[in-house]
Design an enzyme around this catalytic site. Structure first.
Site, PDB file in Angstrom:
ATOM      1  N   LYS A 107       5.240   5.307   5.308  1.00 35.76           N
ATOM      2  CA  LYS A 107       6.177   3.841   5.634  1.00 35.76           C
ATOM      3  C   LYS A 107       7.799   4.839   6.180  1.00 35.76           C
ATOM      4  O   LYS A 107       7.978   4.182   6.588  1.00 35.76           O
ATOM      5  CB  LYS A 107       6.802   3.020   4.994  1.00 35.76           C
ATOM      6  CG  LYS A 107       7.292   1.544   4.874  1.00 35.76           C
ATOM      7  CD  LYS A 107       7.812   0.861   4.520  1.00 35.76           C
ATOM      8  CE  LYS A 107       9.145   1.270   3.823  1.00 35.76           C
ATOM      9  NZ  LYS A 107       9.617   0.013   2.285  1.00 35.76           N
ATOM     10  N   ASP A 155       6.283  -2.215   6.999  1.00 37.78           N
ATOM     11  CA  ASP A 155       6.427  -3.089   5.952  1.00 37.78           C
ATOM     12  C   ASP A 155       5.949  -4.205   5.777  1.00 37.78           C
ATOM     13  O   ASP A 155       5.342  -4.608   6.348  1.00 37.78           O
ATOM     14  CB  ASP A 155       7.867  -2.937   5.423  1.00 37.78           C
ATOM     15  CG  ASP A 155       8.672  -3.711   6.601  1.00 37.78           C
ATOM     16  OD1 ASP A 155       8.091  -4.137   7.375  1.00 37.78           O
ATOM     17  OD2 ASP A 155       9.860  -4.449   6.780  1.00 37.78           O
TER      18      ASP A 155
END
Ligand code: SF4
Length: 207
Positions: A117, A135
């Site tokens: 991420k 996320d």
């Protein structure tokens, strides 16, 4: 037009797709994203003011004592791991990359504290390279809107979104889904009454 494009078009009518972390160069963004684990961007923006005032280059952060870094970032939580990671990644950037934050997924993900991420946020936001980081907000919203299945892993969600969305729209899609999750389709109390995506939702919490 695909269902996914319809959803993104509706989101564009009330959300401006942009990141909310404050940063002036890729080094500051990378550190800010690492610091943002399990806390809010707003809180990170408060802490990075004194942090980058003291360590305004990756070289200075690489030479800093971990305990001094920890003292500044303590309010963000997880300060042991975060201070160690940003110290180590700064040293690696200085030693291996001549002080320049790398701009490839492979190099970014090799840095301490940088996962899939974080690497993609840096690619997308600092280098404008197509990426679609997932996320907690992007994951939740994607599942509620039927862009992914409830039991999909985070990686499944990412890969599904990337298949459904044009590559040149990945960065905007990331911001749109994230901000929709952060401000409207919240985890515990989503604003379902006024939701413009109600017709697409698989998971209306309250009518
Ligand atoms: S109806 Fe509620 S749960 Fe569904 S997308 Fe809208 S805010 Fe989220």
């Amino acid at each position: 037009m695909s269902r996914t494009d319809e959803i993104l078009n509706i989101l564009r009518t009330f959300i401006v797709p942009k990141g909310e972390l404050n940063w002036r160069n890729p080094y500051e963004l990378l550190v800010a994203v690492v610091l943002s684990a399990q806390t809010t961007d707003k809180h990170v923006n408060q802490i990075t003011v004194p942090l980058f005032e003291k360590y305004d280059t990756v070289y200075k952060l690489a030479q800093a004592n971990v305990s001094d870094i920890k003292e500044i970032i303590k309010p963000l939580g997880l300060s042991d791991a975060k201070s160690r990671n940003i110290s180590n990644l700064s040293r690696i950037i200085v030693e291996r990359y001549n002080g320049i934050v790398p701009n490839t997924f492979k190099d970014l993900i090799s840095l301490p504290g940088v996962g899939r991420k974080t690497a993609q946020v840096v690619l997308a936001v600092a280098f404008n390279t197509p990426a679609l980081p997932v996320d907690t907000h992007v994951e939740r919203v994607s599942k509620r809107l039927g862009l992914a299945k409830k039991d999909d892993s985070v990686l499944d969600v990412e890969l599904k979104l990337k298949r459904k969305i044009n590559r040149n729209e990945w960065i905007d899609a990331h911001h749109l889904l994230l901000l929709f999750g952060r401000y409207y389709c919240k985890s515990a109390h989503p604003s379902c009454n006024n939701c413009k995506l109600k017709a697409y939702c698989k998971d209306i919490i309250s009518k």
